[in-house]
Motif scaffolding. Structure first.
Motif, PDB file in Angstrom:
ATOM      1  N   ARG A   1      -4.586   4.997   5.395  1.00 59.75           N
ATOM      2  CA  ARG A   1      -5.135   4.119   4.346  1.00 59.75           C
ATOM      3  C   ARG A   1      -6.627   4.379   4.154  1.00 59.75           C
ATOM      4  O   ARG A   1      -7.186   4.076   3.098  1.00 59.75           O
ATOM      5  CB  ARG A   1      -4.889   2.657   4.703  1.00 59.75           C
TER       6      ARG A   1
ATOM      7  N   ASP B   1      -1.869   3.380  10.722  1.00 57.04           N
ATOM      8  CA  ASP B   1      -2.274   3.150   9.333  1.00 57.04           C
ATOM      9  C   ASP B   1      -3.614   3.788   8.994  1.00 57.04           C
ATOM     10  O   ASP B   1      -4.271   3.408   8.024  1.00 57.04           O
ATOM     11  CB  ASP B   1      -2.307   1.654   9.016  1.00 57.04           C
TER      12      ASP B   1
ATOM     13  N   GLN C   1       5.637   6.843   2.023  1.00 57.62           N
ATOM     14  CA  GLN C   1       5.247   5.930   3.097  1.00 57.62           C
ATOM     15  C   GLN C   1       4.570   4.706   2.499  1.00 57.62           C
ATOM     16  O   GLN C   1       3.784   4.819   1.559  1.00 57.62           O
ATOM     17  CB  GLN C   1       4.299   6.648   4.067  1.00 57.62           C
TER      18      GLN C   1
ATOM     19  N   TYR D   1       2.755   0.690   3.503  1.00 52.13           N
ATOM     20  CA  TYR D   1       2.256  -0.320   4.442  1.00 52.13           C
ATOM     21  C   TYR D   1       2.399  -1.648   3.710  1.00 52.13           C
ATOM     22  O   TYR D   1       1.853  -1.825   2.620  1.00 52.13           O
ATOM     23  CB  TYR D   1       0.802  -0.020   4.809  1.00 52.13           C
TER      24      TYR D   1
ATOM     25  N   HIS E   1       0.867  -1.182   0.000  1.00 53.87           N
ATOM     26  CA  HIS E   1       0.000   0.000   0.000  1.00 53.87           C
ATOM     27  C   HIS E   1       0.907   1.237   0.000  1.00 53.87           C
ATOM     28  O   HIS E   1       1.733   1.396   0.910  1.00 53.87           O
ATOM     29  CB  HIS E   1      -0.906   0.013   1.225  1.00 53.87           C
TER      30      HIS E   1
ATOM     31  N   ASP F   1       1.300   5.365   0.075  1.00 51.19           N
ATOM     32  CA  ASP F   1       0.670   6.625   0.450  1.00 51.19           C
ATOM     33  C   ASP F   1       0.924   7.666  -0.635  1.00 51.19           C
ATOM     34  O   ASP F   1       1.588   7.409  -1.646  1.00 51.19           O
ATOM     35  CB  ASP F   1       1.232   7.092   1.796  1.00 51.19           C
TER      36      ASP F   1
ATOM     37  N   GLN G   1       5.049  -0.952   8.588  1.00 56.44           N
ATOM     38  CA  GLN G   1       4.912   0.332   7.902  1.00 56.44           C
ATOM     39  C   GLN G   1       6.236   1.073   7.978  1.00 56.44           C
ATOM     40  O   GLN G   1       6.878   1.132   9.030  1.00 56.44           O
ATOM     41  CB  GLN G   1       3.803   1.162   8.560  1.00 56.44           C
TER      42      GLN G   1
ATOM     43  N   THR H   1      -0.823   0.972  17.625  1.00 52.49           N
ATOM     44  CA  THR H   1      -0.869   0.537  16.217  1.00 52.49           C
ATOM     45  C   THR H   1      -2.208   0.853  15.546  1.00 52.49           C
ATOM     46  O   THR H   1      -2.307   0.805  14.328  1.00 52.49           O
ATOM     47  CB  THR H   1      -0.597  -0.968  16.121  1.00 52.49           C
TER      48      THR H   1
ATOM     49  N   ARG I   1       3.356  -7.794   8.776  1.00 56.65           N
ATOM     50  CA  ARG I   1       2.789  -6.464   8.545  1.00 56.65           C
ATOM     51  C   ARG I   1       3.685  -5.400   9.179  1.00 56.65           C
ATOM     52  O   ARG I   1       4.004  -5.477  10.365  1.00 56.65           O
ATOM     53  CB  ARG I   1       1.367  -6.364   9.125  1.00 56.65           C
TER      54      ARG I   1
END
Length: 307
Positions: free
Chosen positions: A234, A231, A149, A151, A125, A127, A178, A227, A176
């Motif tokens: 998104r 994110d 950035q 993810y 993903h 940004d 970031q 956390t 997972r």
């Protein structure tokens, strides 16, 4: 008894002839008389020696130096040249990030978010204004974060994975995480699994629910983080919790394709909290400026000057 005739002195006569031949009134008759005098070998040798001695005394003529054209630079010309250099530097500063993005394998424009399924099954993903290069061919899957950035949701396939951020390497042991690049530092957040940050002889192990920031010269201490907030971008939200003002401004301006120029250096590090709409960055910036009593000035659509 008759008087003795003085014997001729070839060297003295040679000196006399040397002087007479260099007089302005030297004519053809004199040169002919000189030629007759040189018929005597003693005379000719004496004159030749005198000529050689004279040549040794001469200072070699200096070679003419190349003429250097003198160019007069007017004050206006110098000002124009300086203005041109400043303009070139400004354009390079503005468009270099864009050129970097366009030269990367995966990239997004300002204000764009994008999700990509990689060949190994991982999901990336990106940004706004982000750029990434990916090489999944080797035994170690290689990713290079150029800007912005990401993810990353990693598909485990038995191979290792590394993410390069300039000279810093991030070894991924989880699924997972970031990674973000900011103006003065970079950041890793692990949401599931583990990751190791390596820089020269230094390294940090980051577990799930932890973050670490680093720069070109050092890796900072690992710290706990919520956390649920990291994110939110998104979904088009920036959830700031005790973040530096400069970082929040940078994130919002980035969605407008602008770079922040802080006139008040101290204000950069003021801590702010709040929820901001990334899909409407102009309104979010106006609200933040009102809350922090800031003045925002748009310059040519590329800079956001903050006072």
């Amino acid at each position: 008894m008759p008087a003795l005739q003085p014997q001729p002195d070839p060297e003295q006569e040679a000196l006399d002839w040397f002087s007479r031949l260099r007089q302005p009134g030297c004519d053809e008759a004199l040169r002919q008389a000189f030629a007759n005098w040189c018929q005597d070998p003693l005379n000719a040798r004496a004159y030749a020696q005198l000529e050689a001695y004279w040549q040794q005394l001469q200072v070699p003529a200096a070679r003419p130096r190349p003429r250097v054209a003198k160019v007069r630079h007017s004050r206006a010309g110098l000002c124009l040249a300086l203005l041109f250099l400043v303009l070139v530097a400004a354009l390079a500063w503005i468009y270099w990030p864009l050129m970097q993005r366009l030269g990367s394998e995966l990239h997004t424009d300002s204000g764009e978010r994008r999700s990509v399924r990689l060949a190994d099954g991982s999901t990336l993903h990106l940004d706004s204004a982000s750029a990434m290069n990916v090489d999944l061919r080797g035994r170690t899957r290689q990713l290079h974060l150029v800007q912005g950035q990401i993810y990353l949701e990693v598909m485990l396939d038995g191979r290792a994975m590394e993410v390069q951020v300039d000279d810093t390497r991030i070894q991924v042991f989880g699924t997972r995480l970031q990674i973000a690049r900011h103006a003065d530092h970079d950041e890793l957040v692990v949401l599931n699994g583990k990751a190791a940050v390596l820089q020269g002889g230094d390294q940090r192990l980051v577990n799930a629910g932890e973050r670490v920031t680093f720069s070109e010269s050092r890796i900072n201490s690992v710290e706990k983080i919520d956390t649920k907030l990291v994110d939110a971008w998104r979904n088009g939200q920036l959830k700031a919790r005790n973040l530096p003002l400069g970082e929040v401004l940078e994130r919002l301006a980035d969605y407008r394709g602008q770079r922040v120029w802080m006139m008040n250096e101290q204000a950069t590090y003021q801590r702010v909290s709040g929820d901001f709409d990334l899909d409407h960055p102009a309104q979010s910036l106006e609200r933040l400026a009102a809350d922090q009593q800031l003045r925002l000035h748009d310059l040519l659509g590329h800079w956001l000057i903050v006072r």
